[in-house]
Design a protein around this motif. Structure first.
Motif, mmCIF file in Angstrom:
data_model
loop_
_atom_site.group_PDB
_atom_site.id
_atom_site.type_symbol
_atom_site.label_atom_id
_atom_site.label_comp_id
_atom_site.label_asym_id
_atom_site.label_seq_id
_atom_site.Cartn_x
_atom_site.Cartn_y
_atom_site.Cartn_z
ATOM 1 N N LEU A 111 4.186 -12.364 3.440
ATOM 2 C CA LEU A 111 3.516 -11.081 3.669
ATOM 3 C C LEU A 111 2.216 -11.009 2.881
ATOM 4 O O LEU A 111 1.302 -10.266 3.252
ATOM 5 N N TYR A 112 2.139 -11.771 1.794
ATOM 6 C CA TYR A 112 0.965 -11.752 0.936
ATOM 7 C C TYR A 112 -0.105 -12.760 1.355
ATOM 8 O O TYR A 112 -1.197 -12.759 0.803
ATOM 9 N N ARG A 113 0.213 -13.604 2.334
ATOM 10 C CA ARG A 113 -0.715 -14.671 2.702
ATOM 11 C C ARG A 113 -2.090 -14.105 3.095
ATOM 12 O O ARG A 113 -3.131 -14.650 2.718
ATOM 13 N N GLY A 114 -2.113 -13.033 3.854
ATOM 14 C CA GLY A 114 -3.390 -12.488 4.300
ATOM 15 C C GLY A 114 -3.850 -11.264 3.541
ATOM 16 O O GLY A 114 -4.869 -10.657 3.883
ATOM 17 N N LEU A 115 -3.119 -10.913 2.478
ATOM 18 C CA LEU A 115 -3.412 -9.637 1.815
ATOM 19 C C LEU A 115 -4.726 -9.681 1.031
ATOM 20 O O LEU A 115 -5.520 -8.729 1.078
ATOM 21 N N ALA A 116 -4.976 -10.784 0.323
ATOM 22 C CA ALA A 116 -6.165 -10.845 -0.534
ATOM 23 C C ALA A 116 -7.454 -10.700 0.263
ATOM 24 O O ALA A 116 -8.435 -10.125 -0.215
ATOM 25 N N GLU A 117 -7.468 -11.230 1.489
ATOM 26 C CA GLU A 117 -8.678 -11.179 2.317
ATOM 27 C C GLU A 117 -8.743 -9.939 3.198
ATOM 28 O O GLU A 117 -9.722 -9.726 3.907
ATOM 29 N N SER A 118 -7.717 -9.114 3.153
ATOM 30 C CA SER A 118 -7.616 -8.006 4.109
ATOM 31 C C SER A 118 -8.460 -6.797 3.733
ATOM 32 O O SER A 118 -8.767 -5.957 4.578
ATOM 33 N N GLY A 119 -8.812 -6.663 2.458
ATOM 34 C CA GLY A 119 -9.472 -5.457 1.981
ATOM 35 C C GLY A 119 -8.499 -4.397 1.493
ATOM 36 O O GLY A 119 -8.909 -3.381 0.932
ATOM 37 N N ILE A 120 -7.207 -4.618 1.698
ATOM 38 C CA ILE A 120 -6.198 -3.683 1.186
ATOM 39 C C ILE A 120 -6.050 -3.877 -0.321
ATOM 40 O O ILE A 120 -5.941 -5.004 -0.810
ATOM 41 N N LYS A 121 -6.046 -2.787 -1.047
ATOM 42 C CA LYS A 121 -5.828 -2.840 -2.501
ATOM 43 C C LYS A 121 -4.337 -3.004 -2.770
ATOM 44 O O LYS A 121 -3.516 -2.258 -2.236
ATOM 45 N N HIS A 122 -3.976 -3.978 -3.591
ATOM 46 C CA HIS A 122 -2.582 -4.160 -3.980
ATOM 47 C C HIS A 122 -2.376 -3.636 -5.390
ATOM 48 O O HIS A 122 -3.134 -3.960 -6.312
ATOM 49 N N VAL A 123 -1.373 -2.799 -5.571
ATOM 50 C CA VAL A 123 -1.039 -2.215 -6.869
ATOM 51 C C VAL A 123 0.352 -2.698 -7.250
ATOM 52 O O VAL A 123 1.296 -2.574 -6.457
ATOM 53 N N THR A 124 0.478 -3.246 -8.459
ATOM 54 C CA THR A 124 1.741 -3.829 -8.896
ATOM 55 C C THR A 124 2.472 -2.900 -9.860
ATOM 56 O O THR A 124 2.069 -2.760 -11.025
ATOM 57 N N PRO A 125 3.523 -2.241 -9.402
ATOM 58 C CA PRO A 125 4.350 -1.447 -10.314
ATOM 59 C C PRO A 125 5.232 -2.374 -11.145
ATOM 60 O O PRO A 125 5.158 -3.598 -11.016
ATOM 61 N N ARG A 126 6.066 -1.809 -11.976
ATOM 62 C CA ARG A 126 6.976 -2.621 -12.797
ATOM 63 C C ARG A 126 8.399 -2.601 -12.256
ATOM 64 O O ARG A 126 9.275 -3.281 -12.790
ATOM 65 N N HIS A 127 8.639 -1.846 -11.210
ATOM 66 C CA HIS A 127 9.977 -1.728 -10.615
ATOM 67 C C HIS A 127 9.786 -1.240 -9.191
ATOM 68 O O HIS A 127 8.877 -0.448 -8.921
ATOM 69 N N GLU A 128 10.640 -1.697 -8.287
ATOM 70 C CA GLU A 128 10.455 -1.304 -6.882
ATOM 71 C C GLU A 128 10.653 0.186 -6.654
ATOM 72 O O GLU A 128 10.056 0.746 -5.738
ATOM 73 N N GLN A 129 11.497 0.828 -7.464
ATOM 74 C CA GLN A 129 11.596 2.282 -7.327
ATOM 75 C C GLN A 129 10.246 2.917 -7.634
ATOM 76 O O GLN A 129 9.822 3.867 -6.975
ATOM 77 N N GLY A 130 9.547 2.367 -8.634
ATOM 78 C CA GLY A 130 8.208 2.839 -8.938
ATOM 79 C C GLY A 130 7.263 2.637 -7.777
ATOM 80 O O GLY A 130 6.397 3.486 -7.506
ATOM 81 N N ALA A 131 7.396 1.519 -7.062
ATOM 82 C CA ALA A 131 6.553 1.283 -5.879
ATOM 83 C C ALA A 131 6.740 2.390 -4.862
ATOM 84 O O ALA A 131 5.775 2.904 -4.277
#
Length: 532
Positions: free
Chosen positions: A31-51
């Motif tokens: 799912l991340y293969r095309g994310l860096a080039e997509s223009g979508i901002k990725h935000v990394t929480p510390r727990h999936e509930q936080g996501a």
């Protein structure tokens, strides 16, 4: 050619997604293969509930669906709580999860992160949940996942992508998302409602989250009808300092008296749920004379008997009603009725909660037009009973509806990312903060202008009080909090410790606004453990 995972990301871009919250894992790498080039901002929480909670806060402020990428098994189960909160509050959220290889599903072979039936589990919470098993599934699945965001009442949806599917070649053609559609209000029902409203002498409007961004329309309707406007928790800010506004819970006796004394009640975009209308769980709600109800969801309309039930977008129906109404009665007493309800409600909540409301007022006045995001904590309980915010949609919390503790910190992060220009005040208790303290570092990473206010009473005060009221010995309500000064320092945040005095609170929040990035203010109240 793109893989299915890359095509999914590209389709999210086509559908207006600009931010994704997620923690990468071996089951979501494709799912991340095309994310860096997509223009979508990725935000990394510390727990999936936080996501999930971040996606919730982002959606409430941006008006767009919050999107989370989570791994198979524990990634999804960790996110289900946030999905439950989003469903209770009609918040648009898309969760995209991994899942094990198709051939292994349901066979109990001991694969990593395996569940007996992950899809069925998600379907108990999501408005819609489905699995991709082939290239041709992707676009229809996305259409169905985005469907509740574009028509009807929104909430969480879910798509799972098996490990052996995400990397397959995508052979479909790109399709754009359909336009937003909402039910067209019935013209005959609108005419009937307008006729009743025109003849009403003492109407009351119940405003819910469905009109939280429609301040001008609701105020215009209230003034035309000379109607007091009772605002549920998610509608606070609609009528800030307006003489017809009643920013108080319809669970309070004074507000119920106002509602029951009306000759017509117009409910706009509210589910008339227990945590707003019967938070004390008495089993009763105020009688609503001549109820006219407006809601997007036909199922909701069927749950409470009304004289006229209008299916449609509450803002659009409000606009339509305005065009059909005659002038207001210049001799009306709507403002006097509203003032009486406000005074009665403020008296009814008691001295302790009035003091907490004074602290909230000090925060609002110190930081105008802030997004105020809360957890289940005493000042939030007080504010949900009575608080007048100065920004529509700027007061929301998890103390109603699903009631998930740990919501405040990550939801405030999502809210700040949705509107980086807005100051954000996050109000959490020392107990609730410990559910999601690691997410503070996400705010640091993103350099977000959030003031984290920790209301420290050294325990779960509300639960302890409830146990005492039930004549049950208090057990388990005094978890020792960390030293929040050192928590803040470890995160590189400025820190202040003050008492719950409105002047001190105002000064501390004004000072905090001059500091870039996140900061923490601890408000100390009496130690619960010592009091018992």
């Amino acid at each position: 050619m793109k893989s299915i995972g890359e095509a999914l990301v590209a389709q999210l871009v086509e559908r207006g997604v600009d931010t994704v919250f997620g923690i990468p894992g071996v089951h979501t790498i494709e799912l991340y293969r095309g994310l860096a080039e997509s223009g979508i901002k990725h935000v990394t929480p510390r727990h999936e509930q936080g996501a999930g909670f971040m996606a919730d806060g982002y959606a409430r402020v941006s008006g767009k669906p919050g999107v989370a990428f989570v791994i198979t098994g524990p990634g999804l189960t960790n996110t289900l709580t946030a999905m439950g909160q989003a469903r209770a509050d009609s918040v648009p959220m898309l969760v995209v999860s991994g899942v094990n290889q198709v051939a292994s599903l349901g066979k109990g072979l001991g694969h990593l992160h395996e569940l007996p039936d992950q899809l069925a589990l998600a379907q108990t919470v999501a408005l819609h949940s489905e699995r991709l098993e082939r290239s041709s599934d992707l676009l229809p699945a996305l259409d169905r996942a985005f469907g509740p965001f574009n028509s009807g009442r929104p909430g969480p949806t879910h798509i799972e992508v098996p490990l052996d599917v995400a990397g397959q070649e995508f052979a479909g053609s790109a399709l754009s998302e359909g336009s937003k559609t909402t039910p067209k209000a019935d013209a005959e029902f609108l005419a009937q409602a307008a006729q009743k409203l025109n003849s009403a002498k003492a109407p009351v409007i119940l405003a819910g989250g469905g009109v939280r961004q429609s301040r001008a329309l609701v105020q215009a309707l209230a003034e035309r009808l000379d109607a007091a406007v009772v605002q549920t928790v998610n509608a606070r800010g609609l009528m800030f300092e307006h003489p017809l506004g009643v920013p108080a819970s319809p669970s309070l006796a004074a507000v119920r008296t106002l509602i029951e004394g009306a000759d017509l009640v117009l409910a706009l975009g509210t589910e008339i749920g227990q945590t707003d209308f019967d938070m004390y769980a008495t089993g009763t709600m105020a009688r609503m004379p001549g109820l006219i109800r407006v809601d997007l969801c036909p199922d909701q309309l069927a749950r409470h008997e009304a004289e006229i039930a209008i299916e449609g977008d509450a803002a659009e129906v409000t606009s339509a009603l305005l065009s059909l109404l005659e002038g207001n009665d210049p001799a009306g007493e709507g403002s006097a009725r509203a003032a009486k309800a406000r005074a009665g409600a403020m008296e009814e909540i008691g001295a302790d909660m009035r003091a907490a409301c004074e602290v909230l007022d000090a925060m609002r006045d110190a930081v105008p037009e802030a997004l105020m995001v809360g957890d289940s904590v005493y000042p939030i309980y007080a504010g949900n009973l009575y608080y007048d915010h100065d920004r529509p949609g700027g007061w929301f919390n998890a103390a109603t509806g699903f009631g998930a503790l740990g919501y405040g910190i990550p939801a405030a992060i999502g809210a700040s990312l949705a509107d980086p220009s807005a100051p954000v005040i996050c109000i959490v208790g020392d107990g609730g903060a410990q559910f999601s303290l690691p997410e503070l570092m996400c705010a640091v990473d993103e350099k977000l202008p959030i003031t984290f206010v920790i209301w420290n009473n050294h325990g779960y005060q509300e639960i302890a009080t409830s146990m005492q009221d039930a004549d049950v010995k208090v057990v388990g309500c005094d978890p020792t909090p960390p030293d929040f000064e050192f928590v803040a320092r470890s995160c590189g945040m400025p820190f202040q410790r003050i008492k719950s005095d409105p002047h001190m609170v105002s000064e501390a929040l004004q000072q905090a606004q001059g500091v870039p990035g996140p900061r923490m203010v601890e408000i100390q109240t009496p130690n619960l453990a010592q009091a018992n």
